[in-house]
Design a protein around this motif. Sequence first.
Motif, PDB file in Angstrom:
ATOM      1  N   ASN A 142      59.993 -23.487-162.356  1.00 24.70           N
ATOM      2  CA  ASN A 142      61.071 -22.584-162.714  1.00 24.70           C
ATOM      3  C   ASN A 142      62.409 -23.254-162.447  1.00 24.70           C
ATOM      4  O   ASN A 142      62.616 -23.847-161.404  1.00 24.70           O
TER       5      ASN A 142
ATOM      6  N   GLU B  59      55.545  -7.362-153.404  1.00 25.23           N
ATOM      7  CA  GLU B  59      57.003  -7.411-153.284  1.00 25.23           C
ATOM      8  C   GLU B  59      57.449  -8.763-152.768  1.00 25.23           C
ATOM      9  O   GLU B  59      58.460  -9.304-153.184  1.00 25.23           O
ATOM     10  N   PHE B  62      57.620 -11.446-155.500  1.00 27.76           N
ATOM     11  CA  PHE B  62      58.707 -11.450-156.466  1.00 27.76           C
ATOM     12  C   PHE B  62      60.065 -11.530-155.822  1.00 27.76           C
ATOM     13  O   PHE B  62      61.064 -11.358-156.498  1.00 27.76           O
ATOM     14  N   ALA B  63      60.088 -11.779-154.543  1.00 25.23           N
ATOM     15  CA  ALA B  63      61.377 -11.907-153.890  1.00 25.23           C
ATOM     16  C   ALA B  63      62.121 -13.098-154.457  1.00 25.23           C
ATOM     17  O   ALA B  63      61.553 -14.147-154.703  1.00 25.23           O
ATOM     18  N   ARG B 256      51.332  -8.836-168.751  1.00 25.51           N
ATOM     19  CA  ARG B 256      52.531  -8.775-167.922  1.00 25.51           C
ATOM     20  C   ARG B 256      52.241  -8.121-166.587  1.00 25.51           C
ATOM     21  O   ARG B 256      53.135  -7.756-165.878  1.00 25.51           O
ATOM     22  N   TRP B 260      48.982 -11.208-159.001  1.00 27.78           N
ATOM     23  CA  TRP B 260      49.144 -12.593-158.583  1.00 27.78           C
ATOM     24  C   TRP B 260      48.437 -12.884-157.274  1.00 27.78           C
ATOM     25  O   TRP B 260      47.784 -13.911-157.118  1.00 27.78           O
TER      26      TRP B 260
ATOM     27  N   TYR C 184      70.858  -8.999-159.148  1.00 27.26           N
ATOM     28  CA  TYR C 184      71.093  -9.065-160.587  1.00 27.26           C
ATOM     29  C   TYR C 184      71.351  -7.680-161.142  1.00 27.26           C
ATOM     30  O   TYR C 184      70.720  -6.710-160.734  1.00 27.26           O
ATOM     31  N   MET C 248      61.086 -16.327-165.058  1.00 35.46           N
ATOM     32  CA  MET C 248      60.427 -15.502-164.049  1.00 35.46           C
ATOM     33  C   MET C 248      60.283 -14.074-164.546  1.00 35.46           C
ATOM     34  O   MET C 248      59.255 -13.445-164.353  1.00 35.46           O
ATOM     35  N   ALA C 249      61.311 -13.597-165.183  1.00 39.69           N
ATOM     36  CA  ALA C 249      61.225 -12.230-165.688  1.00 39.69           C
ATOM     37  C   ALA C 249      60.129 -12.128-166.729  1.00 39.69           C
ATOM     38  O   ALA C 249      59.404 -11.145-166.795  1.00 39.69           O
ATOM     39  N   GLN C 251      57.383 -13.787-166.879  1.00 40.40           N
ATOM     40  CA  GLN C 251      56.074 -13.793-166.244  1.00 40.40           C
ATOM     41  C   GLN C 251      55.793 -12.494-165.533  1.00 40.40           C
ATOM     42  O   GLN C 251      54.725 -11.942-165.633  1.00 40.40           O
ATOM     43  N   PHE C 252      56.756 -12.052-164.758  1.00 36.39           N
ATOM     44  CA  PHE C 252      56.507 -10.893-163.918  1.00 36.39           C
ATOM     45  C   PHE C 252      56.846  -9.599-164.625  1.00 36.39           C
ATOM     46  O   PHE C 252      56.537  -8.538-164.140  1.00 36.39           O
ATOM     47  N   GLY C 253      57.518  -9.723-165.725  1.00 42.14           N
ATOM     48  CA  GLY C 253      57.852  -8.539-166.492  1.00 42.14           C
ATOM     49  C   GLY C 253      58.683  -7.577-165.686  1.00 42.14           C
ATOM     50  O   GLY C 253      59.635  -7.953-165.015  1.00 42.14           O
ATOM     51  N   GLU C 254      58.243  -6.356-165.737  1.00 40.01           N
ATOM     52  CA  GLU C 254      59.045  -5.307-165.132  1.00 40.01           C
ATOM     53  C   GLU C 254      59.058  -5.399-163.627  1.00 40.01           C
ATOM     54  O   GLU C 254      59.844  -4.716-162.974  1.00 40.01           O
ATOM     55  N   VAL C 255      58.183  -6.203-163.089  1.00 43.23           N
ATOM     56  CA  VAL C 255      58.043  -6.131-161.651  1.00 43.23           C
ATOM     57  C   VAL C 255      59.144  -6.874-160.909  1.00 43.23           C
ATOM     58  O   VAL C 255      59.245  -6.772-159.707  1.00 43.23           O
ATOM     59  N   MET C 258      60.783  -4.608-158.782  1.00 49.27           N
ATOM     60  CA  MET C 258      60.148  -4.272-157.517  1.00 49.27           C
ATOM     61  C   MET C 258      60.663  -5.104-156.360  1.00 49.27           C
ATOM     62  O   MET C 258      60.493  -4.738-155.208  1.00 49.27           O
ATOM     63  N   SER C 259      61.268  -6.208-156.666  1.00 46.81           N
ATOM     64  CA  SER C 259      61.753  -7.045-155.577  1.00 46.81           C
ATOM     65  C   SER C 259      62.907  -6.367-154.861  1.00 46.81           C
ATOM     66  O   SER C 259      63.287  -6.748-153.770  1.00 46.81           O
ATOM     67  N   ASP C 261      65.905  -6.446-155.964  1.00 45.18           N
ATOM     68  CA  ASP C 261      67.133  -7.212-156.183  1.00 45.18           C
ATOM     69  C   ASP C 261      67.741  -6.974-157.556  1.00 45.18           C
ATOM     70  O   ASP C 261      68.660  -7.690-157.952  1.00 45.18           O
ATOM     71  N   GLN C 278      54.751   1.595-154.908  1.00 47.79           N
ATOM     72  CA  GLN C 278      55.041   0.395-154.123  1.00 47.79           C
ATOM     73  C   GLN C 278      56.500   0.131-153.825  1.00 47.79           C
ATOM     74  O   GLN C 278      56.810  -0.706-153.010  1.00 47.79           O
TER      75      GLN C 278
END
Lengths: 314, 296, 430
Positions: A142, B59, B62-63, B256, B260, C184, C248-249, C251-255, C258-259, C261, C278
């Motif tokens: 990335n 969580e 995805f930090a 999607r 993970w 973001y 990254m978005a 790959q992780f999509g909507e999640v 969840m971070s 941020d 969650q």
Amino acid sequence: MVRRFPLFAAWSDLSRERRKEAISGYLFISPWLIGFIVFFLIPIIASFILSFTQWNIVGTPTWVGLDNYRDILTTDTRFQKAVQVTLTYAAFYLPLEVLCGIGLALLMNQKLRGIGVFRTLYYMPYVVPSVAASLVWVWMLNGRYGVVNTVLTWFGVQGPNWLENPGYILPSLIMIALWGVGGSSIIYLAGLQNIPEVMYEAATVDGANRFQQFFRITLPLLSPTIFFQLVLGVIGVFQTFTPAFIASGANGGPLQSGLFYMLYVYNRGFVTLRMGYASALAWILTAFILVITLMVLRSSRYWVYYETDRSANK
Amino acid sequence: MAVTKSYEQPRPAARPMRLTPQQADTIEKVLGYASLIAVAIVLVLPLYWMLSTALKTPEQTFALPPEWIPNPIQWDNFAAVFREVPFGRFILNSFILVGLNIIGELFAVTLVAYGFARLRFPGRSILFLIMLSTLMIPYHVTLVPRFILFSRIGWINTYLPLFVPAFAGSSFLIFMVRQYMMSIPFDLDEAAYIDGATRFQTFWYIILPLSRPALMLVVVFTFVGVWNDFLQPLIYLNDPNLFTVSLGLSFFQDVRDTNWNLLMAGSLMASIPPLLLFFFAQRQLIGGISVEGLKG
Amino acid sequence: MKKVFVLLVFLLVPFLGIAAQDNPITIVNWWATERGRDTAATRELHFQLARAFEANHPNVQVALSLYPNRGFGTRVLTAIAAGEGPDVWYQFYAPDIAAQGFLEDLTPYLEASTVDEGWFESARRRGVYNGMTYGVPRDAVSGFIAYNKDIFDAAGLAYPEDGWTVEDYRATALALTDADAEIYGAGGIEGGEGCMMWSPFSFNLGGDLTSEDGRTVTGLMDSAGTVEAMRWCLGLVTEDQSATPGSMAEQFGEVTFMSGDVALQSLSDWEIPALTEQADFNWGVVAPPRFDENSEVVPWADSYMYYMWSGSDSKDAAWQLIEYLSGPEAQRIAAEAGVWAPNSPAVWEELGWDQDPIKSVSYNQLINSTLVPNYLRSQFFFDCVYPALGDVRTRWIEGGERELEVMMADATVQAQACLDDGYSSLPEGS
């Protein structure tokens, strides 16, 4: 290479002894021969015939003759792109694979304590399920947060957006592929182990240094293995699929710079349901690989050294 | 200091001062380990990342920016893999399949490779080339015809399509073993022949034992290949009770919505059996067999 | 002739009588998939539905198989090719996949059906091709914006409200972006696709990508409105830099939301269950922004569809299953299990979701939704249009090019040629 046509004439030329040998030969290879005829021949012939049709997998094929081949070779820009991408990748990756494979094998060949652990570590990337591995690499590459770029900043280099930038897709994929080179290294390792110690000892006594020993002993005696790896490497590199699929996506990445040939075949066959077209693409690839492989095979007599030499060998 | 007399010990090149053999040895060892470790770090880094992800919660995963060390460590993920899918059964299934394949490959590959390596018969080159050519045909286009073929003989939803072809021998492995066999001197064959041995006896008593490293490679490669094969089990197995580890892992993937953490945990666990096999197989691989000697 | 016919009928009657008495059980093969997360809940639901169906239909047995999502499409295709396809399955096809011939036309079944389905309009249209229905909705979701209340509070900004415009969105995202704190403003934008396609923005930016039948992009994708829309989307990435990092978005999509941020994120009902479970921050949802003060919000809605294989042996029984699964009872079971959002307004209202503060946002979008999302109108969209858009994105972001009219024009030509090529390969009569 003595021409074997027609077989019957060749057969009648053989002595009784040689005929017995020949029959043994056929018997020994019969498992493969039978399996080939039963499991491979029909699907192969089918896919060849299908290349002359239009087939959406779920329906019946319709005959289109040479249309697929004509379209591919004249107007298909994606085909041209796929060829270019795959050839470029192969040209860089194959030499690197041989070099890194041998290099890693030499490392693995050292007589140090705990070498077994290191060998296992080097082999591990090859063993990890390739989807998970490819996904991890996508993260690592990335542009903003990936480990690769983080490490590069330690050296003051600003890494690119590896998988987003058209110019860096192929280097990324080469990196990912080289990471798994442990798989081929163990083959080189077996080859290295096969070289008798006495040769090195004799050479040392004669005053040869490391480099000379490597180039005069190791490489020649390793050449059958290198030949093997090269042939398989050629066959395999043009069929690269999974890492490309995960890293570039089904469409071949930014500006299709990662449109590997197999990706395109998969796309035509399973995504747009044009399996006839995909089959034609596949057979063009097969023909190409065959030609290259034959070239490597022919060249082998010049640089592959079999310790045993018998006229019947290739 | 370029002079090397034949009675001198070899020493590292271009050293400004003389070293004792012990010192040279130590430096060599240090360099050896250093290079091993350096390469190991590079190769293991992605694996570390997998482990790190396997030990995180979603969580944490995805930090932004990503954490190197999960805090707190989620050991439960490894157990969760077994809870979410019948991973234990998948492992068992994979072992069964792998075992059948190894038996098949060892049987076929040794015989066929011997035939191609040591015996002469008309059409040998052509057949060898044909065998090699089967590797050149992209599998995506033979996938569906093969599937239809197996469907016609009623083998769908069984393990049959997944191991019976192994008894024909994989072209890749046949090629590899053939190469290895070709490096064994023919004098051995001829000596045996003079002694009155049949081809098969030569094969069984002489060539096969000398090919042990190659056979070990056959075992290792077959194991990994079958263990990680996804596409074939995908299309041939309908009953989830028959699923293999690779199929089991794909339960954690989605377009999607991939899980993970469990995917990484499961993949790491899935890597252990092939790795253990390799670790213990090394002894066979480094047989260091000298092929110079002629047996009586 | 007539006498012979009557005679034959009389001869057959005893056989029919025997058949009627035996009441043979028909088996319907239903193939379903599990999502990457929450596999247990999804699996349970499928079995629950199958059992509930069998309870009401004693002559039919459901052979349910749950497969991983990955490779499911290939599995179905190869099975159908060998003549062993499932009777019922759900997938994410574009309606014109029906032209390939492996889907059963459900129109006659629908017309004869006594169940009042009453689906949302967009969900219903999702399965219609050339006036005939090939697919039936499994669920219905719409798009909206989720926002992280904690981030808003920290910045002292008021939460977004219904009726806000696209410019409001942009300004808010910009204001809340804090590069140092890695916060973001805009999530789910991904440099264009997440803005023009699967998002609540897609119809609210002043331009469309494809025609309704999905075959034409010329005149649409290169129109002034669309070019400006694309400029807006890309601007969030490069000029404002308020969008989450692209790859990254993706790959992780909507999640990525969840971070914790991300301030504003495009979401649909498919993500709400995981979010509820969650998220460790306070969040809310709001209707998508409208194009400007003079426009209404055009909703984006989507569904998974149930399909029947045209080569099935048990079509009537398969239809009964499909009818049940898309009917109110099954929809309510699925909704109460928290797995799928219902496909008809009646069930939403029955569950009180039209009043619920979170769910009503989606409900209000769904009842007004009529358009099929642009990426679902053609089976060749992802092969033709999506990469062309991706090329524009790459040229803009990585290549630094800014001649957007030219880039979109190039992309349109490329996409149109590809679409034409694809449609010319379809079987006759498509």
